[in-house]
Design a protein around this motif. Structure first.
Motif, PDB file in Angstrom:
ATOM      1  N   THR A 285      35.038  48.273  43.235  1.00 49.22           N
ATOM      2  CA  THR A 285      36.138  49.051  43.807  1.00 49.22           C
ATOM      3  C   THR A 285      37.406  48.226  43.995  1.00 49.22           C
ATOM      4  O   THR A 285      38.387  48.721  44.545  1.00 49.22           O
ATOM      5  N   ARG A 286      37.390  46.973  43.545  1.00 43.58           N
ATOM      6  CA  ARG A 286      38.568  46.109  43.633  1.00 43.58           C
ATOM      7  C   ARG A 286      38.816  45.460  42.290  1.00 43.58           C
ATOM      8  O   ARG A 286      37.876  45.147  41.549  1.00 43.58           O
ATOM      9  N   ILE A 287      40.076  45.210  41.986  1.00 43.48           N
ATOM     10  CA  ILE A 287      40.442  44.713  40.663  1.00 43.48           C
ATOM     11  C   ILE A 287      40.030  43.264  40.471  1.00 43.48           C
ATOM     12  O   ILE A 287      39.648  42.858  39.356  1.00 43.48           O
ATOM     13  N   ARG A 288      40.082  42.448  41.512  1.00 43.92           N
ATOM     14  CA  ARG A 288      39.759  41.030  41.339  1.00 43.92           C
ATOM     15  C   ARG A 288      38.306  40.808  40.924  1.00 43.92           C
ATOM     16  O   ARG A 288      38.042  40.065  39.969  1.00 43.92           O
ATOM     17  N   PRO A 289      37.315  41.406  41.620  1.00 44.24           N
ATOM     18  CA  PRO A 289      35.936  41.253  41.131  1.00 44.24           C
ATOM     19  C   PRO A 289      35.742  41.843  39.738  1.00 44.24           C
ATOM     20  O   PRO A 289      34.941  41.321  38.954  1.00 44.24           O
ATOM     21  N   GLN A 293      34.270  39.793  36.592  1.00 41.78           N
ATOM     22  CA  GLN A 293      33.127  40.268  35.805  1.00 41.78           C
ATOM     23  C   GLN A 293      33.455  40.288  34.321  1.00 41.78           C
ATOM     24  O   GLN A 293      32.678  39.806  33.487  1.00 41.78           O
ATOM     25  N   ARG A 294      34.626  40.836  33.968  1.00 45.87           N
ATOM     26  CA  ARG A 294      35.001  40.926  32.559  1.00 45.87           C
ATOM     27  C   ARG A 294      35.298  39.550  31.969  1.00 45.87           C
ATOM     28  O   ARG A 294      35.127  39.337  30.766  1.00 45.87           O
ATOM     29  N   ALA A 420      41.331  39.113  31.368  1.00 40.74           N
ATOM     30  CA  ALA A 420      40.022  38.467  31.405  1.00 40.74           C
ATOM     31  C   ALA A 420      39.793  37.590  30.182  1.00 40.74           C
ATOM     32  O   ALA A 420      39.188  36.517  30.283  1.00 40.74           O
ATOM     33  N   VAL A 421      40.275  38.038  29.022  1.00 42.57           N
ATOM     34  CA  VAL A 421      40.089  37.253  27.798  1.00 42.57           C
ATOM     35  C   VAL A 421      40.791  35.905  27.907  1.00 42.57           C
ATOM     36  O   VAL A 421      40.244  34.865  27.513  1.00 42.57           O
ATOM     37  N   GLN A 436      28.907  33.135  37.625  1.00 46.00           N
ATOM     38  CA  GLN A 436      29.405  33.599  38.919  1.00 46.00           C
ATOM     39  C   GLN A 436      28.975  35.034  39.147  1.00 46.00           C
ATOM     40  O   GLN A 436      29.296  35.923  38.368  1.00 46.00           O
ATOM     41  N   LYS A 437      28.221  35.250  40.214  1.00 45.99           N
ATOM     42  CA  LYS A 437      27.775  36.585  40.559  1.00 45.99           C
ATOM     43  C   LYS A 437      28.959  37.442  41.003  1.00 45.99           C
ATOM     44  O   LYS A 437      29.840  36.978  41.727  1.00 45.99           O
TER      45      LYS A 437
END
Length: 504
Positions: A285-289, A293-294, A420-421, A436-437
């Protein structure tokens, strides 16, 4: 022609080719997706089902996930791998130790927290040692489920169909992924999120059920279906075959699921995608996580590029699959190349507008009016159309105007992947490969190790089983520790994983 005009022509040509190739790929996956048909299921009784649930700081969700698995799949054995959690996850798992179909595998530092693949390998070793030596490994199906997931109660029925594990040549199947917050109310947990959070949830659900599902539909025809990190099912015999050659089924790439799929194809196995069933996972629900992830996914894809040579030389992978795999492996590098190209085109256009007489009006009348339609067709359109596809195939109750708006938001949402790339590329350059989880908004702050408060957990005794012969080339892994006098001590002093074995 002046050097400036030649450079501009080259820049425009590169941008045009990138846009056309991307649009052609989108149209091709769309056609196969819309033509895909559902298949009938089969009987799951002919298989031995095992589900691995890797856990690292999953105290808030793992208990409900395992209990639901036990309720919905009464003939399935669940293997929970605690990867040195420090938030009370082990205490949650200890509360399930009296369940006759739950096994708890404990990994401790410094061997723990080496990535999801290492945790899955630990469970694979324990499953292999737990099974009788004469068990038919081709009938043993090993699934992977995230600790925050909900699996369709009819999943095993669908996977047993003639199109999937009912076919002896099918080695692995990936089911459709959905977002838990968008699942039917009986499956979705109550959530309180902002409007921005709800938009991110819907965009992730659309991403997995529309463009990603469409990519998998194309891969079904090319023979290159990719495995996902959640909701993948593989024959144990094929995992053992990969381990015989490489030591373990899962390896060191951050995209360990796609890497496993490549090994399955290289071993001559067939992978399939099951859209008749699904697994629902918690959306971010947040852009940073989400970007984190990506970034991990993009870096994992870059790492898997080392298999391209093997794929090109393999006689077991047909040409269409080779082409699709090469396209996927090239995607992050294409994005790296495309970002400066598009930014340069934007800079040149801005410079021309600024240096044209009458400014924007003069540029527009001199032919600049053609740029916005091209931007819509080649830039926004390939992303926006998935909003309509999502409405047609997945959410027919969604109003058309909201579906169109969701598609436009998907175009903006795609720029998170571009960021992310570049972050993944920076990690590759600096040789950072740590796993990183992805943290959830509901996760509490890490607490001191709760395993000291667990003490001893009573579990039914497990008769000693005949151990299968060790295969050559297989590395040593976590061994089963026989609980003395029906007890298993969950302390923090041992340096190897502890397994709570319970009678099946």
């Amino acid at each position: 022609m002046s050097p400036e005009m030649q450079s501009l022509a080259l820049l425009n040509t590169a941008a045009f080719l990138l846009c056309v190739s991307f649009l052609a790929y989108v149209l091709s996956i769309l056609v196969f997706h819309l033509k895909s048909r559902r298949s009938r299921g089969g009987s799951p009784d002919g298989f031995d089902w095992h589900v691995i649930v890797p856990c690292r700081n999953e105290a808030t969700v793992v208990g409900d996930t395992v209990r639901r698995l036990l309720h919905d799949f009464p003939n399935t054995t669940v293997w929970c791998v605690d990867d040195a959690s420090d938030d009370g996850t082990l205490a949650e798992l200890a509360a399930l130790a009296d369940q006759p179909r739950v096994h708890v595998i404990r990994r401790q530092l410094p061997d723990a927290r080496q990535g999801k693949g290492a945790a899955l390998n630990a469970a694979w070793r324990c499953i292999e040692r737990w099974l009788p030596a004469d068990a038919d490994r081709s009938k043993v199906i090993v699934g992977v489920l995230d600790a925050d997931s909900r699996l369709d109660p009819q999943c095993l029925v669908a996977l047993s169909g003639r199109q999937y594990f009912g076919r002896p040549d099918v080695g692995a199947v990936q089911v459709e992924v959905r977002m838990l917050q968008c699942a039917p109310r009986r499956h979705a947990p109550p959530t309180e999120t902002s409007r921005w959070g709800r938009l991110l949830i819907r965009l992730q659900d659309m991403e997995f059920r529309a463009p990603i599902a469409a990519m998998q539909s194309l891969r079904r025809h090319t023979g290159s279906v990719a495995m996902g990190g959640n909701g993948q099912f593989t024959r144990l015999s094929l995992l053992n075959e990969i381990a015989d050659e490489h030591g373990t089924p899962w390896h060191g790439a951050l995209l360990e699921d796609f890497e496993l799929g490549l090994h399955i194809l290289l071993a001559g196995g067939r992978t399939e995608y099951c859209r008749e069933s699904w697994v629902a996972q918690e959306a971010l629900t947040r852009i940073r996580p989400l970007v984190r992830q990506r970034t991990r996914w993009a870096q994992g894809s870059m790492q898997c590029g080392r298999y391209l040579g093997k794929v090109l030389r393999s006689p077991r992978i047909r040409n269409s699959a080779t082409l699709e795999i090469a396209h996927f492996l090239a995607a992050p590098w294409t994005q790296l190349f495309g970002t400066p190209v598009y930014l340069a085109c934007l800079a040149v256009m801005t410079w021309y507008i600024d240096h044209t007489s009458d400014g924007l009006r003069g540029w527009w009348s001199a032919g600049g009016w053609g740029v916005p339609p091209l931007m819509v067709i080649f830039g926004i359109g390939p992303f926006a159309l998935w909003g309509v596809v999502y409405r047609i195939r997945c959410e027919p109750q969604l109003p058309l105007h909201k579906a169109l708006l969701l598609g436009v938001c998907h175009w903006l949402y795609s720029y998170a992947q571009s960021v992310a790339v570049w972050l993944a590329f920076a990690r590759m350059v600096t040789r950072r490969t740590d796993w990183q989880k992805t943290a959830r908004a509901s996760d509490p702050a890490p607490q001191p190790d709760a395993t000291r408060a667990v003490g001893r957990v009573a579990v039914p005794a497990q008769p000693r089983r005949v151990q299968p012969a060790r295969r050559p080339g297989r590395s040593d892994g976590p061994r089963s520790i026989r609980p003395p006098r029906h007890l298993i001590h969950l302390a923090t002093t041992t340096d190897r994983p502890t397994v709570a074995h319970v009678r099946k």
